[in-house]
Write an enzyme that holds these catalytic residues in place. Sequence first.
Site, PDB file in Angstrom:
ATOM      1  N   HIS A 192       0.829  -1.210   0.000  1.00  0.00           N
ATOM      2  CA  HIS A 192       0.000   0.000   0.000  1.00  0.00           C
ATOM      3  C   HIS A 192       0.857   1.251   0.000  1.00  0.00           C
ATOM      4  O   HIS A 192       2.044   1.246   0.303  1.00  0.00           O
ATOM      5  CB  HIS A 192      -0.931   0.010   1.214  1.00  0.00           C
ATOM      6  CG  HIS A 192      -0.237   0.352   2.494  1.00  0.00           C
ATOM      7  ND1 HIS A 192      -0.089   1.651   2.940  1.00  0.00           N
ATOM      8  CD2 HIS A 192       0.373  -0.436   3.408  1.00  0.00           C
ATOM      9  CE1 HIS A 192       0.567   1.644   4.081  1.00  0.00           C
ATOM     10  NE2 HIS A 192       0.871   0.396   4.388  1.00  0.00           N
ATOM     11  N   CYS A 193       0.204   2.330  -0.367  1.00  0.00           N
ATOM     12  CA  CYS A 193       0.724   3.676  -0.173  1.00  0.00           C
ATOM     13  C   CYS A 193      -0.464   4.472   0.349  1.00  0.00           C
ATOM     14  O   CYS A 193      -1.383   3.884   0.929  1.00  0.00           O
ATOM     15  CB  CYS A 193       1.342   4.245  -1.455  1.00  0.00           C
ATOM     16  SG  CYS A 193       0.330   4.110  -2.936  1.00  0.00           S
ATOM     17  N   ARG A 194      -0.473   5.742   0.164  1.00  0.00           N
ATOM     18  CA  ARG A 194      -1.594   6.537   0.692  1.00  0.00           C
ATOM     19  C   ARG A 194      -2.898   6.217  -0.030  1.00  0.00           C
ATOM     20  O   ARG A 194      -3.929   5.999   0.582  1.00  0.00           O
ATOM     21  CB  ARG A 194      -1.259   8.016   0.571  1.00  0.00           C
ATOM     22  CG  ARG A 194      -2.234   8.928   1.225  1.00  0.00           C
ATOM     23  CD  ARG A 194      -1.708  10.365   1.204  1.00  0.00           C
ATOM     24  NE  ARG A 194      -2.773  11.321   1.003  1.00  0.00           N
ATOM     25  CZ  ARG A 194      -3.691  11.615   1.894  1.00  0.00           C
ATOM     26  NH1 ARG A 194      -3.690  11.001   3.054  1.00  0.00           N
ATOM     27  NH2 ARG A 194      -4.627  12.499   1.644  1.00  0.00           N
ATOM     28  N   GLY A 250      -2.934   3.912  -2.907  1.00  0.00           N
ATOM     29  CA  GLY A 250      -2.852   2.650  -3.652  1.00  0.00           C
ATOM     30  C   GLY A 250      -2.922   2.871  -5.148  1.00  0.00           C
ATOM     31  O   GLY A 250      -3.458   2.038  -5.886  1.00  0.00           O
ATOM     32  N   SER A 292       2.595   2.027  -4.608  1.00  0.00           N
ATOM     33  CA  SER A 292       2.430   0.597  -4.339  1.00  0.00           C
ATOM     34  C   SER A 292       2.278  -0.229  -5.616  1.00  0.00           C
ATOM     35  O   SER A 292       2.933  -1.271  -5.751  1.00  0.00           O
ATOM     36  CB  SER A 292       1.296   0.336  -3.349  1.00  0.00           C
ATOM     37  OG  SER A 292       0.101   0.954  -3.725  1.00  0.00           O
TER      38      SER A 292
END
Length: 187
Positions: free
Chosen positions: A124-126, A128, A132
Amino acid sequence: MSAFEVTLQQLNDLLTDDSGLYSWPTKHAHEVYPRIYVGDAFVATNLMHLKNLGITHILNAAEGNSFMHVNTNPEFYAGTGITYHGVAASDTDHFDISVYFEETADFIEKALTHKNGKGKVYVHCREGYSRSPTLVIAYLMLRKDMDVHGALATVRERREIGPNDGFLYQLCRLNHRLAVERMYCNK
């Protein structure tokens, strides 16, 4: 198209719909490859949701405490049985995310072989949307022998994504390097 000739435009064409527009993810998380999920901070910080998905490993592609990052760490997941790895990537065209390609591919591979091949990893990232999916695409190229076109299409088929042009360029560079290596290894 040869493996050496992939362009940013060709990759961007894969990311847009028929009208040439990018789409925002329709869900917080999607399984983009068997046992690999890509998503956003909402799921990453929701321990019950992670448990329901059966997640054994978390790869945070946006580690940090600024607005564009997700402030989790190994202590956040303490006691859950989830193994954590974080990289402090920024979602900007000039950020060199490629320095994390090998290390994150190793982490994803270890996650998938966990529990006799039953591990599940949430990358994930903030949102997605950019960081990511870029790391998952690099994993598919490095460990599943996909070219950049195939890897990007695999992820995009299952989740709406939009890696920035800098990240796409770095994936093209990786694609070129791997194509050269495969060419020499097959001689």
